[in-house]
Motif scaffolding. Structure first.
Motif, PDB file in Angstrom:
ATOM      1  N   PHE A  83      53.731   3.835  -1.428  1.00  0.00           N
ATOM      2  CA  PHE A  83      54.212   2.483  -1.153  1.00  0.00           C
ATOM      3  C   PHE A  83      53.170   1.656  -0.402  1.00  0.00           C
ATOM      4  CE2 PHE A  83      57.810   5.322  -1.367  1.00  0.00           C
ATOM      5  CZ  PHE A  83      58.769   4.621  -2.080  1.00  0.00           C
ATOM      6  N   ASN A  87      55.515   4.106   4.438  1.00  0.00           N
ATOM      7  CA  ASN A  87      56.833   4.731   4.599  1.00  0.00           C
ATOM      8  C   ASN A  87      56.761   6.213   4.949  1.00  0.00           C
ATOM      9  OD1 ASN A  87      57.782   2.249   3.917  1.00  0.00           O
ATOM     10  ND2 ASN A  87      58.435   2.793   1.861  1.00  0.00           N
ATOM     11  N   TYR A 133      51.216  12.577  14.862  1.00  0.00           N
ATOM     12  CA  TYR A 133      52.341  11.791  14.353  1.00  0.00           C
ATOM     13  C   TYR A 133      51.794  10.534  13.676  1.00  0.00           C
ATOM     14  CZ  TYR A 133      55.805  14.646  16.710  1.00  0.00           C
ATOM     15  OH  TYR A 133      56.611  15.688  17.076  1.00  0.00           O
ATOM     16  N   SER A 135      52.302   7.508  14.057  1.00  0.00           N
ATOM     17  CA  SER A 135      51.937   6.405  14.944  1.00  0.00           C
ATOM     18  C   SER A 135      50.539   6.564  15.545  1.00  0.00           C
ATOM     19  CB  SER A 135      52.953   6.292  16.072  1.00  0.00           C
ATOM     20  OG  SER A 135      52.980   7.484  16.821  1.00  0.00           O
TER      21      SER A 135
ATOM     22  N   GLY B 118      62.497   1.185   3.788  1.00  0.00           N
ATOM     23  CA  GLY B 118      61.427   1.956   3.152  1.00  0.00           C
ATOM     24  C   GLY B 118      61.587   3.458   3.351  1.00  0.00           C
ATOM     25  N   GLN B 119      62.273   3.841   4.437  1.00  0.00           N
ATOM     26  CA  GLN B 119      62.507   5.259   4.702  1.00  0.00           C
ATOM     27  C   GLN B 119      63.427   5.873   3.650  1.00  0.00           C
ATOM     28  OE1 GLN B 119      61.227   7.227   7.450  1.00  0.00           O
ATOM     29  NE2 GLN B 119      59.815   5.504   7.318  1.00  0.00           N
ATOM     30  N   GLU B 121      63.837   4.643   0.650  1.00  0.00           N
ATOM     31  CA  GLU B 121      63.107   4.612  -0.618  1.00  0.00           C
ATOM     32  C   GLU B 121      62.115   5.769  -0.712  1.00  0.00           C
ATOM     33  OE1 GLU B 121      61.375   0.776  -1.148  1.00  0.00           O
ATOM     34  OE2 GLU B 121      63.294  -0.131  -1.671  1.00  0.00           O
ATOM     35  N   ALA B 122      61.424   6.035   0.399  1.00  0.00           N
ATOM     36  CA  ALA B 122      60.460   7.133   0.377  1.00  0.00           C
ATOM     37  C   ALA B 122      61.183   8.454   0.126  1.00  0.00           C
ATOM     38  CB  ALA B 122      59.705   7.187   1.707  1.00  0.00           C
ATOM     39  N   ALA B 123      62.337   8.631   0.776  1.00  0.00           N
ATOM     40  CA  ALA B 123      63.105   9.867   0.587  1.00  0.00           C
ATOM     41  C   ALA B 123      63.606   9.961  -0.852  1.00  0.00           C
ATOM     42  CB  ALA B 123      64.268   9.908   1.569  1.00  0.00           C
ATOM     43  N   GLU B 124      64.116   8.845  -1.375  1.00  0.00           N
ATOM     44  CA  GLU B 124      64.617   8.852  -2.757  1.00  0.00           C
ATOM     45  C   GLU B 124      63.501   9.151  -3.745  1.00  0.00           C
ATOM     46  OE1 GLU B 124      68.479   5.868  -2.484  1.00  0.00           O
ATOM     47  OE2 GLU B 124      66.588   5.085  -3.243  1.00  0.00           O
ATOM     48  N   ILE B 128      64.758  13.616  -2.586  1.00  0.00           N
ATOM     49  CA  ILE B 128      65.553  14.252  -1.536  1.00  0.00           C
ATOM     50  C   ILE B 128      67.019  13.816  -1.670  1.00  0.00           C
ATOM     51  CG2 ILE B 128      65.880  14.437   0.971  1.00  0.00           C
ATOM     52  CD1 ILE B 128      62.825  13.787   1.199  1.00  0.00           C
ATOM     53  N   PRO B 132      70.553  15.827   3.094  1.00  0.00           N
ATOM     54  CA  PRO B 132      69.378  16.061   3.942  1.00  0.00           C
ATOM     55  C   PRO B 132      68.658  14.775   4.321  1.00  0.00           C
ATOM     56  CG  PRO B 132      69.057  16.985   1.740  1.00  0.00           C
ATOM     57  CD  PRO B 132      70.483  16.567   1.830  1.00  0.00           C
ATOM     58  N   MET B 133      68.684  13.783   3.426  1.00  0.00           N
ATOM     59  CA  MET B 133      68.028  12.512   3.760  1.00  0.00           C
ATOM     60  C   MET B 133      68.672  11.914   5.010  1.00  0.00           C
ATOM     61  SD  MET B 133      67.797   8.972   1.572  1.00  0.00           S
ATOM     62  CE  MET B 133      69.489   8.459   1.734  1.00  0.00           C
ATOM     63  N   ASN B 136      68.210  14.583   8.165  1.00  0.00           N
ATOM     64  CA  ASN B 136      66.875  14.880   8.685  1.00  0.00           C
ATOM     65  C   ASN B 136      65.957  13.675   8.786  1.00  0.00           C
ATOM     66  OD1 ASN B 136      67.701  17.540   8.630  1.00  0.00           O
ATOM     67  ND2 ASN B 136      66.835  17.934   6.619  1.00  0.00           N
ATOM     68  N   ILE B 137      66.275  12.613   8.045  1.00  0.00           N
ATOM     69  CA  ILE B 137      65.337  11.489   8.037  1.00  0.00           C
ATOM     70  C   ILE B 137      65.946  10.231   8.664  1.00  0.00           C
ATOM     71  CG2 ILE B 137      64.018   9.932   6.545  1.00  0.00           C
ATOM     72  CD1 ILE B 137      63.650  12.485   4.743  1.00  0.00           C
ATOM     73  N   PRO B 140      68.086  10.938  12.582  1.00  0.00           N
ATOM     74  CA  PRO B 140      67.226  11.140  13.758  1.00  0.00           C
ATOM     75  C   PRO B 140      66.560   9.842  14.225  1.00  0.00           C
ATOM     76  CG  PRO B 140      66.802  12.843  12.134  1.00  0.00           C
ATOM     77  CD  PRO B 140      67.724  11.860  11.476  1.00  0.00           C
ATOM     78  N   GLN B 141      66.154   9.008  13.271  1.00  0.00           N
ATOM     79  CA  GLN B 141      65.526   7.742  13.651  1.00  0.00           C
ATOM     80  C   GLN B 141      66.561   6.775  14.218  1.00  0.00           C
ATOM     81  OE1 GLN B 141      62.530   6.093  10.901  1.00  0.00           O
ATOM     82  NE2 GLN B 141      62.887   7.893   9.653  1.00  0.00           N
ATOM     83  N   SER B 218      57.156  11.198  19.433  1.00  0.00           N
ATOM     84  CA  SER B 218      56.392  10.841  18.236  1.00  0.00           C
ATOM     85  C   SER B 218      55.834   9.418  18.298  1.00  0.00           C
ATOM     86  CB  SER B 218      57.275  11.001  17.000  1.00  0.00           C
ATOM     87  OG  SER B 218      58.383  10.149  17.071  1.00  0.00           O
ATOM     88  N   ASP B 219      56.115   8.675  19.376  1.00  0.00           N
ATOM     89  CA  ASP B 219      55.615   7.286  19.437  1.00  0.00           C
ATOM     90  C   ASP B 219      54.142   7.211  19.850  1.00  0.00           C
ATOM     91  OD1 ASP B 219      58.015   6.527  18.675  1.00  0.00           O
ATOM     92  OD2 ASP B 219      58.661   5.595  20.540  1.00  0.00           O
TER      93      ASP B 219
END
Lengths: 240, 219
Positions: A83, A87, A133, A135, B118-119, B121-124, B128, B132-133, B136-137, B140-141, B218-219
């Motif tokens: 993309f 993403n 990560y 970021s 977009g998250q 879409e990326a999983a699809e 996935i 689980p999408m 796990n994706i 959590p966010q 993770s930031d």
């Protein structure tokens, strides 16, 4: 490999794709070019059914994927996508990003998946970023991880939706080089791009879309040197 | 003003047992609220209009009526209707869990909506499946973004739990009242109970910020 038969896509009352047909052969690298809002991204997104065509049929390896009975997830397993905005999954490390789908979707063993992922990350030049990560990465690095993530599913087709449009200029080359390497392996690829030089160099074919219609479908040197339609001439004349 | 805590002495163990009683039912209520709230939030964002309608109606009713009324209905009306004499603990976790689910579902829905599309879409695009999408994706966010709001809901629930004293559940609040009635002195037991509630909320807040910091790794 991919056969598109008269697809139309309408958003609300707005037709974005109008009766588009084309065939993409195994191993072919096709660049899709056109002005913003012409429908080129929508066309690409129809190929893995992120957008469902309003009308028309799409066949992949002679199987109609637009048939409502087809398991869309099964189809998408074999089609990688990259993309514009990368993403990546921000809460997962680079390695987890690449290994998640093969483990969850293909149910492969962790050890095997991780080894494969590390090989792929080495190929895109990111061996040292395995535990970072997203970021912590630059745009170019993120996009290379995204490419590795898609490749980890061992797809037969790769779709790229303006893979370099969100990148700083000095990072475009590192991503294009990876895509170029991939093209040389014989992967079937469809790339929506604004990078004309790249299209000229890498693509076997250029499809020019304007206002939801394919206006040109030609070899790169023919398209760039002698476009047939006025619209394409006009478009190319406005580029550098 | 003549405060005298010395008379409270013999009643302290009785009061302290209330901490566990309160914590137990608050914990179970939060768990029910969290699980049910997540399911309701998922119902709200699906394309199945019946599920969406149900989840919205649920939220409207449980958010639109007083918690104490819901508790009374569960505790007094269920025996009247079914003949089943509902224990206070069960009535308490049902009322608080069901009520909290309404609020939690709105918080989680907002959190899911705020995750970049977009998250999905990326999983699809990776093939996935939905479950689980989400697990796990997307969630959590979402949870990372809504943790402060969720903590707020848990804190409110902890304090509002004192309402169960009205159906005779022997929680911290009820015990303070009983001691007050025995001693003919209300201020001291209520003050101690208040202090205990405050300490529980401070600890909860601390746990929340530790969790928040870990999720921000993770930031």
């Amino acid at each position: 490999m991919i056969k598109v038969e008269q697809i139309t896509k309408v958003f609300g009352k707005n037709p974005v794709l109008k009766n588009i047909s084309t065939t993409i052969h195994q191993g072919e690298v096709v660049a899709i070019i056109g002005p913003s809002g012409s429908g080129k991204s929508t066309f690409l997104r129809c190929l893995n059914l992120l957008e469902k065509p309003t009308e028309g049929k799409i066949y992949i390896k002679d199987r109609e994927i637009t048939d409502p009975k087809v398991n869309i997830l099964e189809v998408r397993k074999h089609i990688g996508m990259v993309f514009q905005q990368f993403n990546l999954f921000p809460h997962m490390t680079v390695l987890e990003n690449v290994t998640y789908a093969p483990q969850k979707v293909k149910k492969l063993a962790k050890g095997e998946v991780e080894k494969n992922a590390k090989d792929l990350l080495a190929k895109v030049g990111l061996s040292d970023k395995v535990d970072s990560y997203p970021s912590q990465l630059s745009g170019g690095q993120k996009q290379r991880v995204a490419i590795a993530r898609a490749l980890a599913m061992e797809p037969e087709i790769m779709l790229f939706d303006e893979p370099t449009s969100a990148l700083d200029p000095e990072m475009v080359k590192e991503v294009l080089d990876v895509i170029k390497d991939l093209a040389e392996t014989g992967m079937t690829m469809v790339i929506v791009t604004h990078e004309m030089n790249f299209a000229k160099e890498v693509a076997d074919r250029v499809i020019f879309i304007d206002d939801g219609v394919i206006l040109e479908d030609a070899e790169p040197h023919q398209f760039f040197n002698a476009p047939k339609s006025e619209r394409a001439k006009d478009f190319l004349s406005k580029l550098l | 003003m003549n405060l005298d805590f010395s008379q409270l002495g013999p009643y302290i163990p009785f009061l302290l047992q209330g901490i566990w009683i309160t914590l137990k039912f608050v914990f179970v209520s939060i768990l029910i609220g969290l699980i049910l709230g997540t399911l309701l939030a998922l119902c709200k964002i699906t394309r199945h209009s019946i599920l969406t309608w149900f989840a919205n109606a649920y939220t409207s009713i449980f958010r639109g009526t007083p918690l104490i009324l819901q508790l009374m209905i569960i505790f007094y009306a269920i025996p009247q209707l079914t003949g089943y004499d509902i224990p206070t603990f069960l009535a308490a976790i049902l009322a608080f869990g069901l009520n909290s689910a309404a609020y939690v579902s709105e918080i989680i829905r907002a959190g899911i909506m705020a995750v970049d599309k977009g998250q999905v879409e990326a999983a699809e695009a990776l093939g996935i499946p939905y479950r689980p999408m989400m697990l796990n994706i997307i969630l959590p966010q979402a949870v990372k973004n809504i943790l402060p709001a969720l903590m707020n809901e848990f804190i409110t629930l902890t304090k509002e739990s004192a309402v169960v004293s009205t159906i005779g559940y022997l929680d911290l609040m009820r015990r303070a009242q009983i001691i007050g009635a025995q001693l003919y002195r209300n201020f001291e037991p209520l003050l101690v109970a208040g202090l205990i509630y405050w300490v529980m909320v401070v600890i909860l807040t601390k746990l929340g910020s530790i969790l928040e910091r870990r999720l921000r790794a993770s930031d």
